[in-house]
Enzyme design. Structure first.
Site, PDB file in Angstrom:
ATOM      1  N   GLU A 156       0.793  -1.230   0.000  1.00 27.41           N
ATOM      2  CA  GLU A 156       0.000   0.000   0.000  1.00 27.41           C
ATOM      3  C   GLU A 156       0.827   1.283   0.000  1.00 27.41           C
ATOM      4  OE1 GLU A 156      -3.001   0.034   3.029  1.00 27.41           O
ATOM      5  OE2 GLU A 156      -3.982  -1.744   2.244  1.00 27.41           O
ATOM      6  N   GLU A 349      -5.172  -8.552   0.889  1.00 28.12           N
ATOM      7  CA  GLU A 349      -5.778  -8.237   2.198  1.00 28.12           C
ATOM      8  C   GLU A 349      -7.271  -8.017   2.025  1.00 28.12           C
ATOM      9  OE1 GLU A 349      -4.223  -4.924   4.496  1.00 28.12           O
ATOM     10  OE2 GLU A 349      -2.167  -5.514   4.019  1.00 28.12           O
TER      11      GLU A 349
END
Ligand code: BGC
Length: 438
Positions: A156, A349
Site C-alpha cells: 500500500e 488483504e
C-alpha cells in the site's frame, strides 16, 4: 450469517492470511529503530498511547503462530520482512527460522519486503531510498530465495503516502498534502527496482500489494463527479497505472521529480500477479470548505474533495462501511480498465475490525466478500488467491490495540492466543475447498 456454503473456487486457488512485521513482531530492542518507533514515541500519535514494542511478541512466539496457521489449513502466509531488523545483527536469521518453520508446516511463505516500517533516518522524499531498498531486497532474496518463491515488493504505497506523508496520521508524520507526491514516485521506483533485484536473484513469482476501492461520486452533478475522479486518480490510478501501463494518469507525471519517463520504464517491470488490498469503497464529493472525516481521520478543508459517509450500510468497529459487492465492482472495473495489461490478481488483504471471540460480524463480512470475489471470477476476472487480514489481533497503527482485525484473539496482557469463531469459520471454508489441517 451465511446459510449456504461458499462456492467452490478453482483448484490451485491460493488461500492465506496476512500480517506485517511492525504490527506483530515486538522485540524492538533486537533491531534498529524504524520511523514507526520514532513516531509512536511522540505524544498523542497513537490513540491508546501504545507502541509496538511487544505487540504480539511474534518474534519469540512464531512457532505457536505457525501452528495456528497449520491448524487453520491455509496454503500460504503473507508476512512482512522488517528492513530495520535485516539491518541489525542476526536479523535475517529470524526470517530464516520463520520460513523454515512455515515450510515444515506445509505453509507457503509469501514475504512483503516493505510494510511501512522504514529504517529511522531514511526518508521516501529522497530518491536514494529507492536504490537502498533495492540493495536490501537483494540481500533478503539471496538469503531466502532458495525457500521462498512468491514475493511482494511493497504494501500500500498509497496509504503510506497519504497517511504518513500527506496527512500526518502515520509515521513519519509528514503533513505535506500534495507536496507528498514525490513519496509516491520514489516508492513506485523502489517497487520497480525491487522487481529487477528479485528477478536477478532468480525470482519468478513477483507482485505488489496495492490498496484499491471503488470511488462513488456523491451525486451525478459535475462538481461531485470531478472531485470523485480526482480522488480515484490519487488513491487508485496513481498507483496502478504506472505499474500496469507505464504511464501516470494525465496531469500527474508533471508533478513528479526526476527523469519520469525513464523511471516509468522501471516502475512498469512486468509482474507475475497484481495484489489488491480491499476494505471498502469511498463516496466522494466536491469540497465543502470544511474538514471532513475519513476512516477515523480528519481531512483538511483545503483538499479538492470531501469524503462522505456511506450511511446505508453496516459499519465495522473502525467505522468503515461493509460493502462486499464493492469488491466485485472493483475487480471487474480493473479488468475493463487495464485489459490485457492486467496480470492475474491476488487479494492480498481483506478483513475488518470487530471485538469479541464470537465474532459473527467478521464471519458475515468475510463470507460476503468471498462470495463477491467468486462473482468476479464468474464474470471472467482472473483471480488466483485470497488472503484475510489478519491472522492475529495486532498493533493497528495509529489506532493502537483498540481495533481487532484478527481471526485469532490476542490478550495483550498475557499474549495468549485464542482462535475466534471466524477462525473456525475460515478453517471450515478451507476444508470445503479441499484444504486439510496439517
Ligand atoms: C494495512 C494493514 C492494516 C489494515 C487495516 C491495511 O491498510 O496494510 O497494515 O492493519 O489495512 O487497517
Amino acid at each position: 450469517m451465511a446459510t449456504h456454503p461458499a462456492p467452490r473456487f478453482p483448484d490451485g486457488f491460493l488461500w492465506g492470511v496476512s500480517t506485517s512485521a511492525h504490527q506483530i513482531e515486538g522485540a524492538v530492542q533486537l533491531r534498529e529503530p524504524s520511523v514507526w518507533d520514532v513516531f509512536t514515541a511522540g505524544p498523542g500519535r497513537v490513540k491508546d498511547g501504545s507502541t509496538a514494542a511487544v505487540a504480539c511478541d511474534h518474534y519469540h512466539r512464531y512457532r505457536e503462530d505457525v501452528a495456528l496457521l497449520a491448524d487453520l489449513g491455509v496454503d500460504a502466509y503473507r508476512f512482512s520482512v522488517s528492513w530495520p531488523r535485516v539491518n541489525s545483527p542476526g536479523g535475517l536469521d529470524f526470517y530464516d527460522r520463520l520460513v523454515d518453520a512455515l515450510r515444515a508446516a506445509g505453509v507457503r511463505p509469501v514475504p512483503t519486503l516493505f510494510h511501512w516500517d522504514l529504517p529511522a533516518g531514511l526518508d521516501w522524499l529522497e530518491r536514494d531510498t529507492a536504490s537502498r531498498f533495492a540493495r536490501y531486497v537483494s540481500v533478503v532474496a539471496d538469503r531466502l530465495g532458495d525457500r521462498v518463491d512468491k514475493w511482494i515488493t511493497l504494501n500500500e504505497p498509497a496509504e503510506h503516502t497519504l497517511l504518513g506523508h500527506a496527512l500526518g496520521a502515520h509515521a513519519p508524520g509528514g503533513e505535506l498534502l500534495f507536496d507528498a507526491l514525490p513519496v509516491a514516485h520514489h516508492q513506485l521506483l523502489a517497487h520497480g527496482l525491487a522487481v529487477r533485484a528479485l528477478r536477478a536473484s532468480g525470482a519468478t513469482d513477483v507482485g505488489i500489494a496495492n490498496s484499491h476501492g471503488p470511488t462513488w461520486p456523491a451525486s451525478d452533478g459535475p462538481a461531485d463527479r470531478e472531485a470523485a475522479d480526482l480522488y480515484d486518480v490519487l488513491l487508485n490510478r496513481l498507483f496502478a497505472d504506472p505499474v500496469l501501463t507505464g504511464r501516470y494518469p494525465d496531469g500527474i507525471g508533471e508533478l513528479m521529480p526526476g527523469d519520469v519517463p525513464a523511471d516509468l520504464k522501471i516502475i512498469a517491470e512486468p509482474l507475475d500477479w497484481y495484489g489488491v488490498n480491499y476494505y471498502a469503497p469511498a463516496r466522494v464529493g466536491a469540497p465543502r470548505g470544511a474538514e471532513t472525516g475519513f476512516g477515523g481521520l480528519t481531512l483538511p478543508a483545503e483538499l479538492p474533495f470531501s469524503v462522505r459517509g456511506i450511511e446505508d450500510r453496516p459499519r465495522t468497529d473502525s467505522g468503515w462501511p461493509v460493502v462486499p459487492e464493492g469488491l466485485t465492482e472493483l475487480l471487474t472495473g480493473f479488468r475493463d480498465r487495464y485489459g490485457d495489461r492486467l496480470p492475474p490478481i491476488v487479494i492480498t488483504e481483506n478483513g475488518c475490525a470487530y471485538d469479541g471471540l464470537d465474532d459473527q460480524d467478521r464471519i458475515t463480512y468475510l463470507d460476503g466478500h468471498v462470495r463477491a470475489l467468486h462473482r468476479a471470477l464468474e464474470a471472467g476476472v482472473d483471480v488466483r488467491g485470497y488472503f484475510v487480514w489478519s491472522l492475529l489481533d495486532n498493533f493497528e497503527w495509529a489506532e493502537g490495540y483498540a481495533r481487532r482485525f484478527g481471526l485469532v484473539h490476542v490478550d495483550f496482557a498475557t499474549l495468549e492466543r485464542t482462535p475466534k469463531a471466524s477462525y473456525r469459520w475460515f478453517r471450515d471454508l478451507l476444508r470445503r475447498q479441499g484444504r486439510r489441517t496439517r
